[in-house]
Scaffold this active site. Sequence first.
Site, PDB file in Angstrom:
ATOM      1  N   GLU A 123      24.394 -40.430  29.029  1.00 54.29           N
ATOM      2  CA  GLU A 123      23.140 -40.844  29.660  1.00 54.29           C
ATOM      3  C   GLU A 123      23.401 -41.651  30.931  1.00 54.29           C
ATOM      4  O   GLU A 123      22.686 -41.508  31.935  1.00 54.29           O
ATOM      5  CB  GLU A 123      22.290 -41.664  28.681  1.00 54.29           C
ATOM      6  CG  GLU A 123      21.843 -40.926  27.423  1.00 54.29           C
ATOM      7  CD  GLU A 123      20.749 -39.904  27.696  1.00 54.29           C
ATOM      8  OE1 GLU A 123      20.354 -39.738  28.873  1.00 54.29           O
ATOM      9  OE2 GLU A 123      20.290 -39.261  26.742  1.00 54.29           O
ATOM     10  N   ASP A 270      22.972 -27.719  25.521  1.00 56.79           N
ATOM     11  CA  ASP A 270      22.201 -27.250  26.669  1.00 56.79           C
ATOM     12  C   ASP A 270      22.876 -27.412  28.032  1.00 56.79           C
ATOM     13  O   ASP A 270      23.191 -26.447  28.728  1.00 56.79           O
ATOM     14  CB  ASP A 270      20.811 -27.886  26.681  1.00 56.79           C
ATOM     15  CG  ASP A 270      20.838 -29.409  26.508  1.00 56.79           C
ATOM     16  OD1 ASP A 270      21.935 -29.984  26.387  1.00 56.79           O
ATOM     17  OD2 ASP A 270      19.762 -30.033  26.495  1.00 56.79           O
ATOM     18  N   GLU A 364       8.541 -31.480  19.842  1.00 57.85           N
ATOM     19  CA  GLU A 364       9.985 -31.701  19.929  1.00 57.85           C
ATOM     20  C   GLU A 364      10.755 -30.583  19.248  1.00 57.85           C
ATOM     21  O   GLU A 364      11.864 -30.241  19.645  1.00 57.85           O
ATOM     22  CB  GLU A 364      10.333 -33.070  19.321  1.00 57.85           C
ATOM     23  CG  GLU A 364      11.722 -33.556  19.643  1.00 57.85           C
ATOM     24  CD  GLU A 364      11.903 -33.979  21.102  1.00 57.85           C
ATOM     25  OE1 GLU A 364      12.750 -34.843  21.343  1.00 57.85           O
ATOM     26  OE2 GLU A 364      11.229 -33.448  21.999  1.00 57.85           O
ATOM     27  N   GLU A 382      11.555 -30.212  30.906  1.00 59.04           N
ATOM     28  CA  GLU A 382      12.266 -28.938  30.975  1.00 59.04           C
ATOM     29  C   GLU A 382      11.340 -27.741  31.176  1.00 59.04           C
ATOM     30  O   GLU A 382      11.682 -26.783  31.891  1.00 59.04           O
ATOM     31  CB  GLU A 382      13.118 -28.742  29.712  1.00 59.04           C
ATOM     32  CG  GLU A 382      14.379 -29.577  29.649  1.00 59.04           C
ATOM     33  CD  GLU A 382      14.132 -31.019  29.267  1.00 59.04           C
ATOM     34  OE1 GLU A 382      15.042 -31.846  29.406  1.00 59.04           O
ATOM     35  OE2 GLU A 382      12.992 -31.337  28.818  1.00 59.04           O
ATOM     36  N   THR A 468      21.293 -32.008  35.948  1.00 55.36           N
ATOM     37  CA  THR A 468      20.443 -31.873  34.768  1.00 55.36           C
ATOM     38  C   THR A 468      19.351 -32.934  34.739  1.00 55.36           C
ATOM     39  O   THR A 468      18.355 -32.782  34.053  1.00 55.36           O
ATOM     40  CB  THR A 468      21.287 -31.937  33.475  1.00 55.36           C
ATOM     41  OG1 THR A 468      20.512 -31.479  32.359  1.00 55.36           O
ATOM     42  CG2 THR A 468      21.789 -33.356  33.215  1.00 55.36           C
TER      43      THR A 468
END
EC number: 3.2.1.-
Length: 901
Positions: A123, A270, A364, A382, A468
């Site tokens: 993160e 991902d 989710e 996304e 991302t």
Amino acid sequence: MPPVLFLLILLGALCSPGQAMSREEKQKLKNQVVEMFDHAYQNYMDHAYPADELMPLTCRGRVRGLEPSRGDIDDALGKFSLTLIDTLDTLVLLNKTTEFEDAVRRVLSDVRLDNDIVVSVFETNIRVLGGLLGGHSMAVMLKEGGQHMQWYQDELLHMAKDLGLRLLPAFNTSSGLPYPRVNLKHGVRGPETRTGTETDTCTACAGTIILEFAALSRFTGDPVFEAHARRALDFLWEKRQRNSNLVGTTINIHSGEWVRRDSGVGAGIDSYYEYLLKAYVLLGDDLFLERFNIHYASIMKYISQPPLLLDVHIHKPLLPARTWMDSLLAFFPGLQVLKGDIRPAIETHEMLYQVTKKHNFLPEAFTTDFRVHWAQHPLRPEFAESTYFLYKATGDPYYLEAGRTIMDNLNRFARVPCGFAAMKDVRTGSHEDRMDSFFLAEMFKYLFLLFAEPDDIPFDVEDYVFTTEAHLLPLSLSMAPHSSPAPSNRTSEEELDDSNFDWTCPNTHLLFPDPAFPRILREPIRSAVDKSCPRPAPYREPGMGRPPLRAQDFMANNPEHLELLRRMGVSLIHLKDGRVQLVQHATQAVSAVAAEDGVRFMQEMMELSSQQQKEQLPPRAIQIVSHPFFGRVVLTAGPAQFGTDLSKSSTGVRGFVTVAEPYSGCSEIANAEYIQGHIALLQRGQCMFAEKARHIQKAGAIGGIVIDDNEGSSSDTAPLFQMAGDGRSTDDVTLPLLFLFHKEGNILLEALKEYREVEVLLSDKARDRAAIFKGKPLPGSLIEGSGDVQETEEDCLTEATTPTSHEPIGQSQMSTLELGDSAPEEVSPVDEDTSPAEEVGAPKEEASPAEAEPAAAQPQEGRDSEKPEEDTDSSSQSVDELLADWQEDLEAFKQMEKDEL
């Protein structure tokens, strides 16, 4: 092999038939995006800065250590003004140059990166390091333009290098895969700093480093960062399953063994795939493209089942690993656009769009028949990202309408006075006190770009690659001087092979010779989603014999029932937390026949719990409709098994709230003149829920809200339950009673304290604010145009149940069953050291647990303490099947907390 230009955006596509959106309408929507961004950003700056995140319901900053822990999700917070750094390049894209310059000065003067705090490497890399590099890229671009940032001397880049050096100790492993966490001040120092002891990391966590680290190396000329990122990617490639060419979700950072062998394109993996393709785009290294193409071929062979993307096992790729999808895979259609594979991108995006329209947001997680699996939605970007890329690829105005839908839903259901609040439950429209930094970093970038004309954008986005986290890194970095790391040792089978390259994007005129082709692809998917939703099978009578006491008849305070239990070898133990535990020792039964009856009773109790799970009421919503909330704040509330059924009310119950005296509501109400015609606020404890309801009903209340007396409790971290009756008929209770945990109740009490008059709406789900304030009857659906969903479908869509944790009970085993002796029941997973067990949590008020329906306890340490709510397809499932399903999903969810979604 000579370098070949990789086209990021497909050109020349034909629009599908339909009314194209006018330039004026696009301009209006673009301006609306900017207004929404201003609302979110200004509230962060006014109420939260310098904290890492804004808490939009309570209008304050989230400071790590001062708020209740949310588990691993808090590892994104490092006391470094996360949201401001994450938002830097968004300010420039939205033409807010003055605000950008001010924000950069604030970062340079206020932000410290040497805090003694443990943070997530993943993160921190994508949000903070990426944010600093994106900000630096924008500052350099503006400075070169000659009008702004003339004072800038690469200060953000210096901070980025400082942070990169603080992250490097995490890569000190034999494999080169990074530890998942690092202490910003002390590095990886051992157990005392909660670092250096981890053994596992997610594939995305280790494989989503290369863009930021390579950019840092090429900006600064120091190759060490890119070298470490490449080494981690090389190791992951080596550990792929060689037959399927797939990677697992979680890997041991020391041995390289796969800890979780399920493989998909969503949570945990991902951005690993995303960074392989984008690393080729940014750095021009053919090796990254070859690896991506090999992986992509396997994804399309095993995982892609258009329009679905389903996880499989890496060693048995034809075997599905689960029957649900998580919302993070919504990025994949956008990646397919960059790859040039448009047809499956259209199909998967359409499926996601239809699920969005059914639930207002992407849950989710959702099942293959498109029901809610996990009901949260933390404002993830996304889907908007893929919508933007598909519009750029096709020019189809259909995707502009999809973007409008995203904006409308954000404004109608997530917008609150102090920003935008994450959805706690998409079925009820209730909120969570959370606005992640990625909402500002990504959502508004993609929505702005979707509606903007080229002259609205202050630079050419084709000159940049999006990370991302949607940070902007210039493609010119591919030409930047740098010291190349030592070449990887490739075996002969890994030599670059022309068959593994697809060098150019397809000509979209050839792809879509018929302008209606994209629409033709979408139609069957829309129909499939609309028609999905199988009904559960009827209840199946468990067991072959009938014990002398049926589980549904059992009452913990009935002496005759306790005697019958004793004869069957079942004893009742009172626990300190107010629950009671049923324990069966077959050898203590009065006879072999009685022992068999005891086994059947325990099995029946478990089956009953599971059946009641399937029939449990969904959460309810408490919507604050008075000034200054105006319906924008929605709290998740637990329902009661008695009183008004809010799901059958088209209008809900609306009224001003008043605190009852006594607050417990356990005796005659002393302030009845104030309670009459109002909704009474009550405190949990001292008596049963039904008794409270009768007292406020006698006083003339039109509804009641019970607030938990356990300080700090929250629906973020504790499972909701249903308030049960008191063991006798509750037909006399005719008002609605709802339950709030302490945190949500405090929001209501603080509003009452500040504004004195607070009006709320009690309903099955949040209502359209426009209808509320026009005085119209409140619609049964949340949004306009959703009336095409039939009532039976709506009922189905709001189901989300969790099977209880069960194991088969044999006579030779001791079996335990924990029940609440004085409250609504909550089912918790079995402790590993307990022979077949079922725990039913007992808050303090319900005297006959057999009358209550259990609500499954859910993992409390997942990202954001989000609680999975799982659907069971058939009530005829065996105990073994229920156990297997529950344990599989429980393990998956617990692992997702480590995957740092």
